[in-house]
Design an enzyme around this catalytic site. Structure first.
Site, PDB file in Angstrom:
ATOM      1  N   ASP A 401       0.800  -1.228   0.000  1.00  0.00           N
ATOM      2  CA  ASP A 401       0.000   0.000   0.000  1.00  0.00           C
ATOM      3  C   ASP A 401       0.830   1.274   0.000  1.00  0.00           C
ATOM      4  OD1 ASP A 401      -2.362  -1.320  -0.250  1.00  0.00           O
ATOM      5  OD2 ASP A 401      -2.847  -1.332   1.878  1.00  0.00           O
ATOM      6  N   TYR A 490      -9.841  -0.798   1.247  1.00  0.00           N
ATOM      7  CA  TYR A 490      -9.711  -1.069   2.686  1.00  0.00           C
ATOM      8  C   TYR A 490      -9.470   0.196   3.492  1.00  0.00           C
ATOM      9  CZ  TYR A 490      -9.967  -6.124   3.122  1.00  0.00           C
ATOM     10  OH  TYR A 490     -10.419  -7.410   3.169  1.00  0.00           O
TER      11      TYR A 490
END
Length: 791
Positions: A401, A490
């Site tokens: 990420d 997310y």
């Protein structure tokens, strides 16, 4: 005006208690303790945190918007020779700036300043330039400084932080896929999908004619990695029903493309996947379609209202749910102080500095407790997810990420829900091109009740009706720093809690949408059916952190105390002969290594300073305490995460601190699983870790066993992981004796009934100055009391 229902008993309502049935000694004690003292009213609105003054300038502070613009202007000066094009005008064969951020000062330069009279370390900007015009096009990182920009400022490659052999350079095929890079693939993808639009329309009632065509009724996603070693490039493209919850509405169709280099004429179709079959050419796909071999058993829904995080009246309602839920409020005023300019915090003996980068989000430096340094640095390094499945997207997806600039996705939180009412909020600023963006209320700080006492003991019995003679209890509380990053599907909640006993707890929670797959009944090994035509895809979350310990200096060791079973004989138990006992087998780790938590938690790991002991002669240290769901990556030899994710393949690791090893991962490593730009495994080269400057790398995470309850989004209650750093002989005794937030109660045994004498140490019970009128007492069979009051 009808007010909220106040649950529980407060002093102003005690007159009604006489109507209650007997509650036993403990509740009787509480009632009498409350009536035995004056409860002072304290306002619920306690105002901002007091102001602290940082002892030193925050040397880790991010570069300012002014610095960002000055660096931008410098780089675009023709005299630099960088030959830059403005990003909006650039193609893949041009040079242009991708982003500008901060390089934190090296530790060797900071410590002389922090601990003595050394000079303030210079500040540098970190710059990523996509260099498409060079003979080997790719991405190159630069460091620009010292800042502010002036006559001494230079531009040089930022190479020293990467050990893969190419410094800050990443080849074009493996560099970040931005919109400019995607644009050269779009024409081929559009042409292929337009040619088979009749097939997708018949099978899925949807078609794709390009991202800007109004007739397009599908959206696309192509995960990472897109290369193995930078010599090739591909896209494994999934199609989904567009909408705010498209992650939950995939269709059973995948387009696979080979797209190496910068010349689109060399791109080609690799094939199609649908109905669990691979078709190498359009002709093969069309033949199967015309033969009726691609009929879909399940139809993906076009409606996404079921996947929104809003109120669902069809689920019914719950009693009392129209009343506000309980809230954590800092009654009595804030007990922490902040220097907002320097991002410096003091709380109940703790002090630390905070910083921020677009890649790693919030970081902490110079963490001290009662004036003694515990950690030089505590920082998030990477948030990784690896998926599994029998479909191209699930099988090949690995996310890092930081690749998506995790820190940029730390954004506004809602007071009272994301953070408690009255929390202190901070903004974060990141830089895009020649401008800067402020994400407001992106970080919050709040003190909260631990939900349990820090320490407690009830002493003995007596000759009264009370079952004890003395009772001592200490309030448990902590100051939490929280940020939430929404990276695509997310939401990661990052908590750093500083407890009053001198321990630190790091917790990560995950919510948000699953990256789901199309449902097939025979693919249950990769996750259950969770919606009409949707399967929850099995995956791992691994969140990697760096903890640079400086326990009373930089000469630290890592002690391992293993529980072992030994057979002993003891002369006072002659009838037993030899019998087993457990004991500690203590040793020091000698060299850098990756390692795992011991099975059954039968080992204790302590970072300590062998040169400094407490009053009892024990080396002073901090223990690494596993919490919930401490794990590592399940697959250790996947081709998609072969060498670019080494940090995720053990629970823990210990290395020597080096300025040339500031990160466990490179943000562009994701597209280089076979030839990483930065290879974490090279950290472990046999160096000694005895009485050295140590860094502990640790992983939190979850094996995400997907379930129907992940709809609409994953719940924070289950998806969480934590670790704690706790004093281990660091002090001479527990750090609770100097806390005034406690009660010590002594029973006067001179009378039969006993009189409670208790000490509050001058700390009254907090109470908001909002007095309910005409309380109405309702007694339920379970002794749950509600007071409905006009407020």
């Amino acid at each position: 005006m009808k007010g909220i229902a106040v649950v529980g008993l407060v002093a102003s309502q005690l007159a009604a208690v006489t109507a209650l049935p007997p509650l036993g000694y403990e509740r009787k004690l509480v009632r009498e303790a409350l009536t035995a003292r004056d409860v002072s009213g304290i306002s619920c609105s306690d105002g901002p945190a007091p102001v602290a003054t940082a002892p030193k300038t925050n040397v880790w502070a991010p570069i300012t918007p002014e610095d960002n613009r000055a660096v931008w202007d410098l780089l675009y000066n023709p005299a630099t020779g960088l030959n830059l094009t403005l990003p909006d005008d650039a193609t893949v064969t041009d040079n242009y700036i991708f982003w500008i951020d901060t390089i934190h000062a090296n530790k060797t330069g900071v410590l002389p300043y922090l601990d003595g009279d050394g000079p303030l370390p210079p500040k540098y900007a970190r710059v990523v330039i996509f260099e498409g015009s060079r003979s080997d096009p790719g991405s190159q990182e630069y460091m620009v400084g010292p800042l502010p920009v002036g006559n001494t400022t230079i531009i040089q490659p930022y190479d020293y932080a990467f050990n893969g052999g190419s410094g800050g350079y990443v080849p074009f095929n493996a560099r970040y896929v931005d919109s400019t890079k995607s644009a050269i693939v779009t024409p081929l993808m559009t042409a292929i999908m337009t040619n088979i639009s009749d097939i997708t329309q018949a099978l899925f009632n949807a078609s794709y004619f390009g991202p800007s065509n109004r007739s397009t009724t599908l959206t696309t996603t192509a995960g990472t990695p897109v290369s193995f070693d930078g010599t090739q490039q591909f896209r494994n493209i999934m199609f989904r029903i567009p909408g705010v919850a498209s992650y939950m509405t995939p269709i059973d169709f995948f387009l696979l493309i080979n797209c190496p280099g910068t010349d689109p004429s060399k791109f080609s179709l690799k094939g199609f996947v649908t109905n669990e079959q691979f078709f190498e050419t359009e002709a093969d796909l069309r033949a199967a379609f015309e033969a009726g071999e691609l009929a879909q058993e399940y139809t993906q829904t076009l409606d996404q209202s079921w996947a929104l995080v809003d109120y669902k009246p069809e689920l019914g309602s719950r009693p009392f749910d129209r009343q506000p839920a309980p809230s954590s409020i800092e009654l009595g005023g804030k007990r922490y102080a902040i220097d907002m300019k320097e991002k410096y915090v003091e709380y109940m003996g703790w002090s630390y500095y905070m910083s921020y980068t677009r890649l790693h989000g919030i970081t902490f430096y110079d963490i001290k407790f009662k004036g003694e340094r515990i950690l030089y640095e505590l920082s998030l390094q990477e948030a990784m997810a690896q998926y599994a499945g029998n479909q191209p997207k699930a099988a090949n997806t690995v996310y890092h990420d930081t690749y998506y600039s995790l820190g940029v996705d730390i954004a506004t939180m809602i007071e009272g829900y994301d953070c408690p009412f009255g929390a202190t909020f901070m903004n974060v600023t990141y830089h895009e091109l020649n401008a800067s963006t402020v994400n407001q209320d992106a970080v919050c700080l709040f003190e909260s009740d631990s939900g349990y006492p820090l320490s407690r003991h009830r002493y003995g019995g007596g000759n009264t009706s009370y079952p004890f003679t003395r009772l001592g209890v200490t309030k448990g509380s902590s100051l939490t720093v929280r940020a939430i990053a929404t990276v695509g599907n997310y939401d990661y909640m990052f908590d750093y809690s500083f407890h009053v006993d001198g321990s630190i707890e790091i917790t990560v929670r995950a919510s948000g949408y699953l990256q789901s797959s199309f449902y097939y009944p025979d693919q249950g090994a990769w996750g259950p059916r969770i919606a009409q035509a949707t399967q929850g895809s099995l995956h791992d979350h691994i969140i990697n952190y760096k903890a640079d310990f400086d326990i009373l200096g930089t000469e630290n060791s890592l002690q391992v105390s293993e529980l072992v079973v030994v057979n002993v004989t003891q002369p006072w138990f002659p009838e037993l002969g030899s019998f087993p006992q457990m004991q500690l087998n203590k040793s020091m780790m000698t060299v850098e290594q990756q390692f795992n938590w011991a099975p059954n938690n039968e080992a204790m790991y302590v970072v300590l300073n062998e040169n400094v002991t407490n009053a009892w002669g024990e080396p002073r240290g901090y223990r690494l305490v596993p919490g919930k769901s401490d794990l590592h990556l399940t697959i250790l030899d996947s081709p998609w995460s072969f060498k670019n994710s080494e940090f995720a393949k053990s629970h823990l690791a210990v290395t020597r601190q080096h300025d040339t090893e500031p990160y466990s991962n490179s943000w562009q490593n994701i597209n280089l699983p076979m030839a990483p730009q930065h290879d974490y495994s090279l950290f472990f080269d046999g160096e000694s870790v005895e009485k050295e400057d140590l860094v502990v790398w640790f992983n939190l995470g979850m094996h995400h066993y997907t379930r129907a309850e992940d709809v609409p989004v994953t719940l924070f209650t289950e998806a969480q992981s934590s670790i704690q750093f706790a004093p281990q002989n660091f002090f001479d005794r527990a750090q609770d004796g100097d806390l005034l937030n406690r009660r010590y109660i002594v029973v006067d045994q001179s009378t039969e009934e006993g009189v409670l004498n208790y000490e509050d140490y001058g700390v009254p019970l907090p109470q908001c100055m909002v007095a309910p009128s005409e309380p109405v007492l309702e007694i339920s069979p379970t002794l749950s009391y509600e007071f409905e009051a006009e407020l």
